[in-house]
Design a protein around this motif. Structure first.
Motif, PDB file in Angstrom:
ATOM      1  N   ASN A 143       0.733  -1.092  -0.036  1.00 56.37           N
ATOM      2  CA  ASN A 143       0.002  -0.036  -0.053  1.00 56.37           C
ATOM      3  C   ASN A 143       0.867   1.391   0.093  1.00 56.37           C
ATOM      4  O   ASN A 143       1.795   1.522   0.781  1.00 56.37           O
ATOM      5  CB  ASN A 143      -0.943  -0.089   1.253  1.00 56.37           C
ATOM      6  CG  ASN A 143      -1.897   1.135   1.249  1.00 56.37           C
ATOM      7  OD1 ASN A 143      -1.701   2.099   2.256  1.00 56.37           O
ATOM      8  ND2 ASN A 143      -2.483   1.481   0.081  1.00 56.37           N
ATOM      9  N   SER A 144       0.668   2.122  -1.009  1.00 59.24           N
ATOM     10  CA  SER A 144       1.421   3.237  -1.092  1.00 59.24           C
ATOM     11  C   SER A 144       0.671   4.627  -0.562  1.00 59.24           C
ATOM     12  O   SER A 144       1.291   5.694  -0.611  1.00 59.24           O
ATOM     13  CB  SER A 144       1.688   3.541  -2.610  1.00 59.24           C
ATOM     14  OG  SER A 144       0.551   3.761  -3.360  1.00 59.24           O
ATOM     15  N   ASN A 145      -0.496   4.538  -0.170  1.00 60.06           N
ATOM     16  CA  ASN A 145      -1.057   5.709   0.655  1.00 60.06           C
ATOM     17  C   ASN A 145      -1.808   5.407   1.840  1.00 60.06           C
ATOM     18  O   ASN A 145      -2.881   5.482   2.173  1.00 60.06           O
ATOM     19  CB  ASN A 145      -2.118   6.550  -0.376  1.00 60.06           C
ATOM     20  CG  ASN A 145      -3.265   5.677  -0.591  1.00 60.06           C
ATOM     21  OD1 ASN A 145      -3.261   4.413  -0.621  1.00 60.06           O
ATOM     22  ND2 ASN A 145      -4.705   6.206  -0.791  1.00 60.06           N
ATOM     23  N   ILE A 161       3.174   1.643   6.473  1.00 61.46           N
ATOM     24  CA  ILE A 161       3.049   1.125   4.876  1.00 61.46           C
ATOM     25  C   ILE A 161       2.743  -0.602   5.537  1.00 61.46           C
ATOM     26  O   ILE A 161       3.495  -1.024   6.376  1.00 61.46           O
ATOM     27  CB  ILE A 161       4.592   1.051   4.377  1.00 61.46           C
ATOM     28  CG1 ILE A 161       4.543   2.709   3.956  1.00 61.46           C
ATOM     29  CG2 ILE A 161       4.386   0.178   3.035  1.00 61.46           C
ATOM     30  CD1 ILE A 161       5.855   3.091   3.351  1.00 61.46           C
ATOM     31  N   PHE A 169       1.859  -0.466  -4.969  1.00 57.00           N
ATOM     32  CA  PHE A 169       2.738  -0.484  -5.961  1.00 57.00           C
ATOM     33  C   PHE A 169       2.972  -2.131  -5.977  1.00 57.00           C
ATOM     34  O   PHE A 169       3.338  -2.851  -4.715  1.00 57.00           O
ATOM     35  CB  PHE A 169       3.964   0.024  -5.443  1.00 57.00           C
ATOM     36  CG  PHE A 169       4.115   1.327  -6.208  1.00 57.00           C
ATOM     37  CD1 PHE A 169       4.387   1.417  -7.399  1.00 57.00           C
ATOM     38  CD2 PHE A 169       3.720   2.637  -5.376  1.00 57.00           C
ATOM     39  CE1 PHE A 169       4.462   2.766  -8.236  1.00 57.00           C
ATOM     40  CE2 PHE A 169       3.941   3.732  -6.291  1.00 57.00           C
ATOM     41  CZ  PHE A 169       4.162   4.107  -7.705  1.00 57.00           C
ATOM     42  N   TRP A 194       5.963  -3.996  -5.569  1.00 54.11           N
ATOM     43  CA  TRP A 194       7.297  -3.656  -5.237  1.00 54.11           C
ATOM     44  C   TRP A 194       8.271  -4.816  -5.677  1.00 54.11           C
ATOM     45  O   TRP A 194       7.983  -5.966  -5.512  1.00 54.11           O
ATOM     46  CB  TRP A 194       7.280  -3.795  -3.642  1.00 54.11           C
ATOM     47  CG  TRP A 194       8.294  -2.767  -3.019  1.00 54.11           C
ATOM     48  CD1 TRP A 194       9.569  -3.140  -2.508  1.00 54.11           C
ATOM     49  CD2 TRP A 194       8.181  -1.490  -2.829  1.00 54.11           C
ATOM     50  NE1 TRP A 194      10.282  -1.869  -2.156  1.00 54.11           N
ATOM     51  CE2 TRP A 194       9.287  -0.928  -2.422  1.00 54.11           C
ATOM     52  CE3 TRP A 194       6.935  -0.446  -3.129  1.00 54.11           C
ATOM     53  CZ2 TRP A 194       9.539   0.647  -2.060  1.00 54.11           C
ATOM     54  CZ3 TRP A 194       7.255   0.937  -2.664  1.00 54.11           C
ATOM     55  CH2 TRP A 194       8.287   1.263  -2.207  1.00 54.11           C
ATOM     56  N   GLU A 228       1.574   0.307 -10.683  1.00 53.81           N
ATOM     57  CA  GLU A 228       0.775   0.811  -9.621  1.00 53.81           C
ATOM     58  C   GLU A 228      -0.885   0.555  -9.865  1.00 53.81           C
ATOM     59  O   GLU A 228      -1.368   0.918 -10.771  1.00 53.81           O
ATOM     60  CB  GLU A 228       0.771   2.374  -9.672  1.00 53.81           C
ATOM     61  CG  GLU A 228      -0.148   2.938  -8.260  1.00 53.81           C
ATOM     62  CD  GLU A 228       0.148   4.496  -7.998  1.00 53.81           C
ATOM     63  OE1 GLU A 228      -0.071   5.053  -7.139  1.00 53.81           O
ATOM     64  OE2 GLU A 228       0.828   5.216  -9.072  1.00 53.81           O
TER      65      GLU A 228
END
Length: 403
Positions: free
Chosen positions: A118-120, A125, A174, A176, A221
């Motif tokens: 999760n990026s937000n 995180i 993302f 990763w 993304e």
């Protein structure tokens, strides 16, 4: 001769027993399978024998619950799960070698899984899944992973039309460590699944969208967008209607009789009620003014300022009523009162001119008899009219802006 009914039931029972023997694998068969498949298995390497071809991962998102949406902090919380499918050639086996064992399950931490992060996040995180979640693997090497999770993310709040507002929130991930040329994630549907969704008491999810976007560095993304619409029946009955109902009372302060002595107290009470409404609304809204502050806050601030102005006007009107009779009245005010008398036939407190006086002439004698009490009556009338018109206009403007 054999009974045909007996033969029919005999054949049915025989078919059931044969079908049950098809999947008659044992615990030992599954243990041997796990030992064989995991021998030399490296979960740090993504599947795919040909590294020049990206691994295809199909993905879909399904919403279960909308937990909360805090406007003042921008915290957006939902419960949901992903369904991901991919092919891992290292996990293939021959079902005949394991008594027709067609599928099995592995803990997610010992197999390779798409590393979505999760990026937000609202706090910290996090990745998907946990040790409690397993990956379902079939004999053909097809892997199916369904991580169920609670997502707490940041959502930019737009409260311009509160409480008739709609919000757009997104959950971003993302992939990763893997570029798009290595692992290719594709959504199986352009919208979120709602088969397991339970409706929320405050918000309706009226639109959804899923999309994949590539970053400038070539990383994937994953974006899940949800459009929310506030259920505003509660706010209409407990905020909007009381607020505008009280605003209509503002002008009636000028109709209270002077002998009661309650004009200033009445208008002050009405003004304080707006301050209470403003405090309640501001406690629910974020301090940020981007993209704009709530329209209802501007309306309440106008009502607060009107309360201050109306209080001053009430005091001025009282001063006019209590002015000494021998204090001269300016000629301009006399002309205004006389013009109002000719147009509306309003009574004045002074002695009216003789019966043979023509209305359109309105003799100087009548003008001379106009007192401060007559000026105060006209002043109260005008204040009542302007206050009511202003309140109605504000109501119309507000609903034109928010609906």
């Amino acid at each position: 001769m054999e009974d045909p009914i007996f033969l029919f039931y005999y054949k049915c029972i025989l078919c059931i027993l044969l079908c049950s023997l098809v999947n008659a694998f044992t615990l030992k068969d599954e243990q041997n399978l796990h030992t064989t498949l995991l021998s030399g298995y490296n979960s740090n390497l993504h599947p795919g024998m040909n590294r020049s071809v990206p691994l295809n991962v199909s993905i879909s998102f399904h919403l279960s619950y909308l937990k909360e949406f805090q406007e003042y902090s921008g915290k957006f919380s939902v419960n949901g799960f992903f369904i991901m499918n991919w092919l891992d050639d290292r996990l293939k086996w021959d079902p005949n070698s394991y008594d027709e064992l067609l599928d099995t399950r592995f803990p997610q931490d010992i197999l390779w899984i798409p590393n979505l992060v999760n990026s937000n996040p609202f706090e910290k995180i996090f990745g998907l899944g946990s040790k409690l979640i397993s990956v379902e693997v079939s004999s053909s090497g097809n892997c199916k992973w369904i991580p169920y999770q609670s997502f707490n993310v940041i959502c930019d709040v737009d409260v311009t039309k509160y409480p008739f507002d709609t919000q757009q929130c997104a959950i971003n991930f993302f992939l990763w460590g893997y570029k798009d040329k290595e692992v290719d994630i594709q959504f199986t549907s352009s919208i979120v699944g709602f088969n397991h969704y339970k409706h929320h008491g405050i918000w309706d999810v009226f639109k959804s969208e899923t999309q994949k976007r590539l970053s400038p560095d070539g990383y994937s993304e994953i974006i899940i967008k949800l459009w929310l619409k506030r259920r505003n029946a509660y706010y209409i009955s407990n905020l909007i209607i009381p607020m505008f109902s009280i605003s209509l009372l503002m002008g009636f302060a000028f109709l209270l009789p002077l002998v009661s002595g309650e004009r200033v107290g009445f208008i002050t009470t009405v003004s304080l009620s707006y301050i209470v409404f403003l405090t309640i609304v501001l406690g629910k809204l974020p301090e940020s003014s981007e993209p704009s502050s709530a329209i209802i806050c501007y309306i309440l601030m106008i009502f607060v300022m009107n309360g201050s102005i109306s209080t001053a006007l009430v005091i001025v009107g009282l001063r006019m009523h209590e002015a000494p009779r021998d204090k001269p009245v300016p000629n301009l005010l006399k002309k205004i009162v006389s013009f109002n008398y000719r147009s509306s036939k309003i009574e004045i407190s002074s002695e009216v001119a003789p019966s043979n006086t023509k209305t359109n002439g309105f003799t100087e004698a009548v003008e001379e008899n106009i007192s401060w009490a007559d000026i105060a009556k006209l002043f109260d009338k005008l204040c009542l009219i302007f206050s009511t018109i202003e309140c109605v206009l504000l109501i119309i403007v507000y609903f034109c802006l928010v609906l």
